[in-house]
Enzyme design. Structure first.
Site, PDB file in Angstrom:
ATOM      1  N   GLU A 281       2.822   0.792  -4.930  1.00 55.26           N
ATOM      2  CA  GLU A 281       1.771   1.804  -5.112  1.00 55.26           C
ATOM      3  C   GLU A 281       2.080   3.085  -4.338  1.00 55.26           C
ATOM      4  OE1 GLU A 281      -1.841  -0.389  -4.101  1.00 55.26           O
ATOM      5  OE2 GLU A 281      -1.949  -1.150  -6.160  1.00 55.26           O
ATOM      6  N   ASP A 360      -4.325  -9.170  -8.584  1.00 51.55           N
ATOM      7  CA  ASP A 360      -4.865  -8.383  -7.482  1.00 51.55           C
ATOM      8  C   ASP A 360      -6.297  -8.805  -7.151  1.00 51.55           C
ATOM      9  OD1 ASP A 360      -5.033  -6.508  -5.557  1.00 51.55           O
ATOM     10  OD2 ASP A 360      -5.009  -4.767  -6.879  1.00 51.55           O
ATOM     11  N   GLU A 388     -13.479  -6.348  -2.651  1.00 50.88           N
ATOM     12  CA  GLU A 388     -13.159  -5.212  -3.525  1.00 50.88           C
ATOM     13  C   GLU A 388     -13.537  -5.467  -4.980  1.00 50.88           C
ATOM     14  OE1 GLU A 388      -9.043  -4.128  -3.393  1.00 50.88           O
ATOM     15  OE2 GLU A 388      -9.238  -2.618  -4.976  1.00 50.88           O
TER      16      GLU A 388
HETATM   17  O1  GCW Z   1      -6.215  -4.274  -4.420  1.00 51.06           O
HETATM   18  C1  GCW Z   1      -5.390  -3.167  -4.235  1.00 51.06           C
HETATM   19  C2  GCW Z   1      -6.290  -2.138  -3.658  1.00 51.06           C
HETATM   20  C3  GCW Z   1      -5.584  -1.117  -2.794  1.00 51.06           C
HETATM   21  C4  GCW Z   1      -4.732  -1.856  -1.786  1.00 51.06           C
HETATM   22  C5  GCW Z   1      -3.713  -2.700  -2.536  1.00 51.06           C
HETATM   23  C6  GCW Z   1      -2.835  -3.528  -1.605  1.00 51.06           C
HETATM   24  C7  GCW Z   1      -4.277  -1.235   0.477  1.00 51.06           C
HETATM   25  O2  GCW Z   1      -6.988  -1.519  -4.694  1.00 51.06           O
HETATM   26  O3  GCW Z   1      -6.578  -0.343  -2.174  1.00 51.06           O
HETATM   27  O4  GCW Z   1      -4.101  -0.971  -0.881  1.00 51.06           O
HETATM   28  O5  GCW Z   1      -4.373  -3.602  -3.371  1.00 51.06           O
HETATM   29  O6  GCW Z   1      -3.081  -4.711  -1.497  1.00 51.06           O
HETATM   30  O7  GCW Z   1      -1.916  -2.991  -1.024  1.00 51.06           O
END
Ligand code: GCW
Length: 671
Positions: A281, A360, A388
């Site tokens: 990311e 995720d 989240e």
């Molecule tokens: O779930 C996603 C999140 C990001 C997060 C990423 C990760 C810290 O939306 O905010 O970044 O995973 O786990 O690195």
């Protein structure tokens, strides 16, 4: 001098360590043998309880001779049969004994006695060894030092500001941090990473010229046996060191890390190590230099090894610039494709930190196939206590059963029940459990007071991954609400127990996931990520929904599992219903094992989920006379939002699929 028990500011919730939980201990006579920082912590805890409830605590040698004790907490440093964190607890002749060879063991033994309550002091108790199944029991904070313009102080944080950082620096008053360490020790956590894995510019400097701020946090956590870890940027040699490269095989880069790491240890001798999100990311990583992730991790491992530190290298690496029209690219495959070929190449002090599912932190995912496929690598499972994708601490969603399913999953097959038949479990294979923390500076710690149960459960599962999560929920209730009348215990159990499944019902169906609003990830948006480069699609069309991940006709993800799972998931005939749309694109008319069609299942579960929230809200309302007003009001208020949001989910998801499929609800409800 015993270390004083941290004093919580007025209005801060004692969570699962209210003074009353110490009453059984505090009314008795205790002898403590041994010395050291954590023994002082233990002494402080017992002394505080005795001061409150009239008991007595002695040190050895001390004025205790001739006194008969109800409890002896003894450190026996030479005992070869017990590891540092282990203890033996038993009771005979009216005396309960906790023996440990390491100070952490003694501390965990003390909290074990607290958990037992009055039972610790009645009858006889055979001597029993207690040892944590996982050596690493960690919380990762995604806390930013400076407020990030988009992500705020805490990325995916739903509990106010950071416990550690405020206005761009470490908080001056660390009493709260110490109290946090205390809560964590009481559920078994032994490591904390204090900053976000997305390392921005200000945060990068914690590694070098701002290390004293991290050292202050480490000082506050140490008395409770917690080692401090730091997230670092892979580009640190460039960003902080002035080099033009961060190539892990470049000698100057390696030297830079060795020097920087030595300085970290000069400031924090028991520093735990680094956490790294690389090539993920947008974070920098070894790919830029044509190097592998083993090269990257091993370079940091080499810098940490002389000091006894560990690098936690995250496996969350995937292409976030995908094309939804290309059905061969599959985000679910990514961690396995990147890391399994590297098995055996990682250094001994490198731990690969793997998210529990391949995507995720969705409400329902299969267990990541990476966890069963890297026997030559140290692994830690990463879960998300911060909610989240599971209601952001505005919804009640107790995740204990989900995490337990992951930890009891057997990558090579076998039953997952109480019996041990079959191959090893994920809990057996992993050396660590890491949770993204759900704590902030909120007076209830976790925003939603009932989300404390998630934090408690994750620590206890790390200690004992095969524990029945419902027993852990009972423990949390008994500690947090001491002497609660049965109606309160039953009520709490009722609103928490099934809350994960309730959440699943009114959100994304049958494992499909990601129907959230992009960006903040709260609330429904069925197509939110459908036409997006992040690669998280449901592929709903007029005929059906789901992602074909079979080997025969799909992305091949199902073949990343060993047998029997590769076969179980390959075919819709054997794939469990709750994961059906994760693995297969199915017609709306497909009949599930429940006898319902996919479309009717979608309608029914969404109505049921909302009805369950309505019921939970009523149950909570009925407890008003039994819960302190501030806590009751906070939860009641959040139930209003949960219900509003659950209805929104129901109506959007049901209308969407009614319009796509043209199939009416069998019960004629308004969709
Ligand atoms: O779930 C996603 C999140 C990001 C997060 C990423 C990760 C810290 O939306 O905010 O970044 O995973 O786990 O690195």
């Amino acid at each position: 001098m015993p270390l004083p028990v941290p004093v919580l500011a007025e209005g801060v919730d004692p969570a699962w360590l209210p003074p009353a939980a110490f009453r059984p201990l505090g009314t008795r006579r205790t002898l403590i043998r041994g010395s050291g920082l954590l023994v002082e912590t233990v002494h402080g805890e017992v002394a505080d309880a005795c001061a409150r409830f009239g008991g007595r605590v002695d040190r050895d040698p001390g004025p205790g001779a001739g006194v008969s004790y109800d409890l002896v907490l003894e450190l026996e440093p030479g005992r070869g049969d017990l590891g540092d964190e282990e203890f033996v607890c038993g009771r005979e002749n009216g005396c309960t004994t906790v023996s440990a060879s390491g100070q952490s063991g003694l501390l965990y033994g003390l909290f074990h006695v607290v958990r037992l309550g009055e039972d610790a002091f009645s009858g006889d108790r055979a001597r029993e060894v207690h040892r944590p199944a996982l050596a690493l029991r960690m919380l990762d904070h995604w806390d930013n030092v400076a407020v990030h313009p988009v992500m705020g102080q805490v990325e995916r944080g739903y509990s106010g500001g950071s416990l550690f950082w405020e206005d761009g620096r470490a908080r001056g008053d660390l009493e709260r941090v110490r109290a946090y360490g205390r809560l964590l020790a009481a559920c078994g956590i032994n490591a904390v990473a204090v900053n976000n894995v997305n390392v921005h510019r200000t945060e990068a400097r914690l590694l070098t010229d701002r290390i004293s701020e991290v050292a202050a946090l480490a000082d506050a956590l140490r008395p409770y046996g917690i080692r401090t870890h730091l997230s670092v940027t892979f580009a640190a040699p460039i960003v902080l060191g002035g080099l033009e490269t961060a190539d892990p095989l470049d000698a100057r880069v390696r030297e830079w890390w060795a020097r920087a790491t030595a300085e970290v240890y000069a400031a924090i001798p028991d520093f735990g190590g680094y956490v790294v999100k690389a090539d993920s990311e947008g974070q920098p990583g070894p790919f830029a230099y044509g190097r592998s992730h083993a090269d990257g991790a091993n370079m940091l491992a080499a810098a940490l090894a002389p000091h006894g530190g560990t690098v936690h290298w995250r496996a969350f690496v995937y292409n976030h610039r995908q094309d939804w029209r290309d059905r061969t690219t599959d985000r679910a495959r990514a961690a396995y494709d990147h890391f399994v070929p590297l098995d055996g190449e990682f250094a001994d002090n490198a731990v690969l930190q793997v998210k529990h599912g391949p995507m995720d932190f969705q409400v329902r995912e299969p267990v990541s196939p990476v966890l069963g496929a890297m026997p030559g690598t140290r692994l830690a499972v990463e879960v998300q206590a911060t909610q989240e994708y599971t209601g952001q601490q505005r919804h009640v969603c107790w995740l204990g059963p989900m995490w337990s399913e992951v930890l009891r999953f057997r990558p090579e097959g076998g039953t997952s029940g109480a019996g041990r038949a079959g191959g090893a479990t994920v809990g057996d294979l992993a050396g660590g459990l890491v949770a993204v923390s759900n704590v902030g500076d909120d007076p209830f710690w976790t925003g939603h007071p009932l989300a404390q149960a998630n934090l408690y459960t994750v620590g206890r599962l790390a200690w004992q991954p095969d524990a029945d999560p419902h027993r852990l929920l009972d423990e949390w209730i008994a500690l947090t609400f001491p002497a609660a009348p049965p109606r309160l215990v039953a009520g709490l159990h009722k609103v928490l127990k099934g809350s994960w499944r309730t959440y699943e019902k009114y959100t994304a169906p049958l494992g499909v996931g990601f129907m959230v609003q992009p960006g903040h990830h709260y609330g429904p948006s069925v197509d939110g990520y459908e036409y997006s480069p992040w690669g998280t699609y449901h592929f709903a069309d007029r005929d059906g929904i789901g992602v074909d991940r079979s080997a025969a006709t799909g992305t091949g993800y199902a073949a990343q599992y060993a047998k029997p799972w590769s076969e179980v998931y390959e075919s819709p005939d054997t794939c469990p219903d709750e994961l059906l749309l994760f693995f297969h694109h199915m017609s709306y008319g497909h009949i599930l094992r429940s006898g319902k069609t996919v479309i009717q299942h979608i309608y029914d579960t969404h109505f049921e989920g909302v009805a369950e929230v309505e019921e939970a809200r009523e149950t909570w309302a009925s407890l008003v006379d039994l819960v302190d007003p501030a806590r009751h009001a906070r939860v009641a208020e959040r139930y209003e939002e949960q219900l509003r949001s659950a209805r929104e989910w129901r109506d959007q998801v049901n209308s969407y699929f009614f319009r796509k499929s043209g199939v009416a609800d069998a019960h004629g409800r308004r969709i």
